[in-house]
Design a protein around this motif. Structure first.
Motif, PDB file in Angstrom:
ATOM      1  N   TYR A 190       0.813  -1.220   0.000  1.00 42.19           N
ATOM      2  CA  TYR A 190       0.000   0.000   0.000  1.00 42.19           C
ATOM      3  C   TYR A 190       0.845   1.268   0.000  1.00 42.19           C
ATOM      4  CZ  TYR A 190      -4.217   2.736   0.742  1.00 42.19           C
ATOM      5  OH  TYR A 190      -5.261   3.600   0.577  1.00 42.19           O
ATOM      6  N   LEU A 191       2.087   1.177   0.425  1.00 43.85           N
ATOM      7  CA  LEU A 191       2.973   2.335   0.356  1.00 43.85           C
ATOM      8  C   LEU A 191       3.103   2.861  -1.072  1.00 43.85           C
ATOM      9  CD1 LEU A 191       5.857   1.220   2.747  1.00 43.85           C
ATOM     10  CD2 LEU A 191       4.292   3.126   3.132  1.00 43.85           C
ATOM     11  N   PHE A 192       2.927   1.971  -2.042  1.00 43.45           N
ATOM     12  CA  PHE A 192       3.107   2.344  -3.444  1.00 43.45           C
ATOM     13  C   PHE A 192       1.767   2.585  -4.141  1.00 43.45           C
ATOM     14  CE2 PHE A 192       6.804  -0.071  -2.134  1.00 43.45           C
ATOM     15  CZ  PHE A 192       7.850   0.697  -2.615  1.00 43.45           C
ATOM     16  N   LYS A 193       0.747   2.925  -3.375  1.00 47.79           N
ATOM     17  CA  LYS A 193      -0.586   3.117  -3.931  1.00 47.79           C
ATOM     18  C   LYS A 193      -0.603   4.169  -5.033  1.00 47.79           C
ATOM     19  CE  LYS A 193      -5.271   4.647  -2.657  1.00 47.79           C
ATOM     20  NZ  LYS A 193      -5.304   5.830  -3.529  1.00 47.79           N
ATOM     21  N   GLU A 194      -0.066   5.345  -4.765  1.00 48.78           N
ATOM     22  CA  GLU A 194      -0.160   6.431  -5.744  1.00 48.78           C
ATOM     23  C   GLU A 194       0.575   6.115  -7.044  1.00 48.78           C
ATOM     24  OE1 GLU A 194       0.604  10.321  -4.345  1.00 48.78           O
ATOM     25  OE2 GLU A 194      -0.897  10.231  -2.753  1.00 48.78           O
ATOM     26  N   PRO A 195       1.862   5.709  -6.998  1.00 51.87           N
ATOM     27  CA  PRO A 195       2.513   5.400  -8.286  1.00 51.87           C
ATOM     28  C   PRO A 195       1.867   4.223  -9.004  1.00 51.87           C
ATOM     29  CG  PRO A 195       3.941   4.814  -6.431  1.00 51.87           C
ATOM     30  CD  PRO A 195       2.815   5.624  -5.876  1.00 51.87           C
ATOM     31  N   PHE A 196       1.385   3.226  -8.250  1.00 54.97           N
ATOM     32  CA  PHE A 196       0.738   2.085  -8.895  1.00 54.97           C
ATOM     33  C   PHE A 196      -0.533   2.520  -9.620  1.00 54.97           C
ATOM     34  CE2 PHE A 196      -2.618  -1.128  -8.735  1.00 54.97           C
ATOM     35  CZ  PHE A 196      -2.038  -2.147  -9.474  1.00 54.97           C
ATOM     36  N   GLU A 197      -1.377   3.311  -8.942  1.00 52.02           N
ATOM     37  CA  GLU A 197      -2.638   3.709  -9.565  1.00 52.02           C
ATOM     38  C   GLU A 197      -2.422   4.700 -10.702  1.00 52.02           C
ATOM     39  OE1 GLU A 197      -5.316   4.914  -6.455  1.00 52.02           O
ATOM     40  OE2 GLU A 197      -5.920   2.832  -6.112  1.00 52.02           O
ATOM     41  N   GLU A 198      -1.364   5.508 -10.608  1.00 54.29           N
ATOM     42  CA  GLU A 198      -1.043   6.385 -11.732  1.00 54.29           C
ATOM     43  C   GLU A 198      -0.701   5.554 -12.964  1.00 54.29           C
ATOM     44  OE1 GLU A 198      -1.013   9.734 -12.431  1.00 54.29           O
ATOM     45  OE2 GLU A 198      -2.284   9.742 -10.643  1.00 54.29           O
ATOM     46  N   TRP A 199       0.025   4.448 -12.752  1.00 52.65           N
ATOM     47  CA  TRP A 199       0.362   3.557 -13.882  1.00 52.65           C
ATOM     48  C   TRP A 199      -0.845   2.755 -14.338  1.00 52.65           C
ATOM     49  CZ3 TRP A 199       0.133  -1.844 -13.514  1.00 52.65           C
ATOM     50  CH2 TRP A 199       0.550  -2.531 -14.654  1.00 52.65           C
ATOM     51  N   ARG A 200      -1.584   2.222 -13.377  1.00 49.15           N
ATOM     52  CA  ARG A 200      -2.700   1.318 -13.699  1.00 49.15           C
ATOM     53  C   ARG A 200      -3.825   2.045 -14.422  1.00 49.15           C
ATOM     54  NH1 ARG A 200      -6.127  -1.167 -15.293  1.00 49.15           N
ATOM     55  NH2 ARG A 200      -7.234  -2.995 -14.477  1.00 49.15           N
ATOM     56  N   TYR A 201      -4.110   3.278 -14.049  1.00 51.79           N
ATOM     57  CA  TYR A 201      -5.243   4.007 -14.622  1.00 51.79           C
ATOM     58  C   TYR A 201      -4.791   5.186 -15.471  1.00 51.79           C
ATOM     59  CZ  TYR A 201      -7.426   1.273 -10.939  1.00 51.79           C
ATOM     60  OH  TYR A 201      -7.829   0.245 -10.123  1.00 51.79           O
ATOM     61  N   ARG A 202      -3.615   5.075 -16.044  1.00 53.90           N
ATOM     62  CA  ARG A 202      -3.070   6.172 -16.852  1.00 53.90           C
ATOM     63  C   ARG A 202      -3.916   6.434 -18.087  1.00 53.90           C
ATOM     64  NH1 ARG A 202      -0.381   1.548 -17.533  1.00 53.90           N
ATOM     65  NH2 ARG A 202       0.194   0.811 -19.611  1.00 53.90           N
ATOM     66  N   ASP A 203      -4.638   5.419 -18.566  1.00 54.13           N
ATOM     67  CA  ASP A 203      -5.434   5.606 -19.773  1.00 54.13           C
ATOM     68  C   ASP A 203      -6.651   6.497 -19.533  1.00 54.13           C
ATOM     69  OD1 ASP A 203      -6.356   3.579 -18.087  1.00 54.13           O
ATOM     70  OD2 ASP A 203      -7.559   2.671 -19.684  1.00 54.13           O
ATOM     71  N   VAL A 204      -7.121   6.599 -18.288  1.00 51.88           N
ATOM     72  CA  VAL A 204      -8.284   7.451 -18.004  1.00 51.88           C
ATOM     73  C   VAL A 204      -7.901   8.714 -17.236  1.00 51.88           C
ATOM     74  CG1 VAL A 204      -9.938   5.564 -18.072  1.00 51.88           C
ATOM     75  CG2 VAL A 204      -8.817   6.132 -15.908  1.00 51.88           C
ATOM     76  N   ARG A 205      -6.732   8.726 -16.640  1.00 52.79           N
ATOM     77  CA  ARG A 205      -6.323   9.888 -15.851  1.00 52.79           C
ATOM     78  C   ARG A 205      -5.470  10.881 -16.628  1.00 52.79           C
ATOM     79  NH1 ARG A 205      -4.798   7.828  -9.712  1.00 52.79           N
ATOM     80  NH2 ARG A 205      -6.878   7.020  -9.179  1.00 52.79           N
ATOM     81  N   THR A 206      -4.680  10.371 -17.559  1.00 53.96           N
ATOM     82  CA  THR A 206      -3.760  11.228 -18.310  1.00 53.96           C
ATOM     83  C   THR A 206      -4.238  11.352 -19.753  1.00 53.96           C
ATOM     84  OG1 THR A 206      -1.930  10.483 -16.917  1.00 53.96           O
ATOM     85  CG2 THR A 206      -1.363  11.589 -18.965  1.00 53.96           C
TER      86      THR A 206
END
Length: 481
Positions: A52-68
């Motif tokens: 869970y420490l890596f929540k933010e970088p993981f979710e930025e990578w995982r949901y990059r198609d809808v966030r970026t």
């Protein structure tokens, strides 16, 4: 005659004075049972905490198609139209929160109500392109990988029962830390210095505990405010001392009526549909149940979301866009307000909540860090450190090291026990024969039990089992020592 104690993993150890030896053995026995009970839970907490420490970088990578976005937006559509686009993807779903983009190449996140209900329920995040109003995707926030990891970390996927188990294990981990420190301090090897024949496992176990013990204790203590029993007691202490996080209910949370004669048609700043021009302006008390609640559609006479956000922006000057999510909550009824919340990722002192009148877009009140009590500030800073986001990568690395240290302690402790245990026996350290020593150690344990109620309850249960069952059945007495 005093006998020489022999331990399978260390060889002969000269006896300490009888009182010290009895006390050492009593503490060792509690340390042994504490480790035996909570080791599996600590492994789960350490593994899930590390992830869970890596929540933010993981979710930025995982949901990059809808966030970026593929290209920055130069001309964004009004936020109210973006909300309408999100609502069209899930008709009838109430709007919970709106999170505007933090940069030109980011999408707008509109959180709509999901299957769960309640103030802390996870919704469905609908991501909208700010320029084209295209819905980029939908994500069920209650079913994401990191949400599952957090649920396992907090309650073992077992609801209230799991929460109590985790809290009990955390409290016993503090007992492990305190008894382990005593064993290291009073241990014969430390007092005589390291010897060439000293077992490697014990050395790794001791040095890991002493080196990372402070951070591990901090992780436990900073996580306890989230727990059920201890957290509730701590909240009551905050309430009684007035050292809480400010509640929105303690501040004005209803819209003030604009100084108009009865309709909004003469107010050039109130752009309402033609069909609603002659509707009366509701008073601040009209909306408490008498006229229902909103499901994402603004009430007649309400200013657009973007205007309310624009009014709140000057108050949020301490919240840097690169480090802060700004969330907008729509008025829940005709007397409600826009609530704009600044949620910083690193520094909690930049957090702020702003109430904006839904009819005039005036800032009614704002409150932030200066209104927090001392205990509330300590908890907020502790949470930021606990999650490894307060001081960037260094903070994350320290917390990750502590999680790995917990795994090391469990593995080495279990390995040492496995090597020294006789066949068919638990191999627990024997009970102290000096009652005064036993009572002294029990008094210390009882104090810890009072500070941490669930640990105290389980401690009393263990003592009753030992007194009424383990000592009375010969086979159990031989097995448990």
């Amino acid at each position: 005659m005093t006998s020489v104690e022999v331990r399978p993993e260390t060889g002969p150890v000269p006896p300490a004075p009888n009182g010290a030896s009895q006390r050492y053995r009593a503490v060792w026995r509690w340390h042994f049972y504490a480790g035996l009970f909570v080791a599996p839970i600590l492994v789960v907490l350490a593994v899930t905490g590390s992830i869970y420490l890596f929540k933010e970088p993981f979710e930025e990578w995982r949901y990059r198609d809808v966030r970026t976005l593929a290209a920055p937006v130069t001309a964004a559509q009004p936020l109210s139209r973006q909300i309408d686009a999100a609502r069209s993807a899930r008709p009838g779903a109430p709007v919970m929160t709106v999170i505007p983009p933090t940069a030109p190449d980011r999408s707008t996140r509109v959180i709509l109500a999901g299957a769960e209900s309640g103030p802390w329920a996870q919704g469905i995040s609908v991501y909208v392109h700010p320029g084209t109003l295209k819905v980029l995707g939908q994500i069920d926030d209650s079913a994401t990988f990191m949400r599952v990891v957090r649920t396992v970390h907090g309650e073992l996927l077992a609801g209230t029962a799991g929460d109590r188990i985790v809290e009990t294990a955390a409290c016993w981990a503090l007992i492990l830390a305190s008894t382990g420190t005593y064993l290291w301090w009073r241990g014969p090897a430390r007092r005589r210095g390291a010897r060439p024949g000293r077992p490697r496992l014990r050395r790794v176990h001791s040095l890991t505990g002493i080196g990372a013990g402070t951070v591990i204790v901090f992780l436990i203590v900073s996580g306890l405010p989230w727990s059920g029993v201890w957290g509730d007691l701590f909240q009551r202490l905050q309430d009684r001392t007035g050292s809480t996080t400010p509640s929105a209910d303690a501040f004005p949370n209803t819209s003030a009526v604009p100084p108009l004669s009865g309709d909004l048609s003469t107010d050039p700043d109130a752009k309402v549909p033609w069909s609603a021009e002659r509707l009366p302006v509701p008073s601040s008390t009209d909306g408490h149940g008498a006229h229902g609640t909103t499901t994402g559609v603004l009430h007649p006479g309400a200013v657009p979301v973007e205007r309310a956000l624009e009014s709140a922006r000057p108050v949020l000057r301490d919240c840097r866009p690169t480090d802060c999510d700004v969330k907008v909550l729509l008025p829940k009824d005709r007397g409600g307000v826009y609530t704009v919340i600044a949620s910083p990722r690193t520094d909690p002192s930049a957090s702020r909540t702003v109430h904006v009148d839904q009819y005039s877009a005036r800032v009614l009140v704002s409150f932030g860090w200066q209104e927090y009590g001392v205990l509330a500030k300590a908890v907020e800073q502790g949470i930021a450190l606990h999650e490894g986001r307060r001081y960037g990568p260094l903070n994350l690395l320290v917390m990750l090291t502590a999680c790995l240290a917990v795994l090391t302690l469990v593995v080495t402790g279990t390995w040492m026990w496995w090597k020294r245990r006789p066949q068919g026996r638990l191999a627990a350290p024997t009970r102290p024969t000096d009652r005064r020593t036993a009572y002294g150690v029990l008094a210390i344990m009882a104090t810890l039990g009072l500070l941490f109620p669930l640990a105290g309850i389980t401690m009393a249960t263990v003592l009753l089992l030992d007194l009424l069952l383990l000592r009375r059945i010969p086979r159990l007495r031989r097995a448990f020592g």
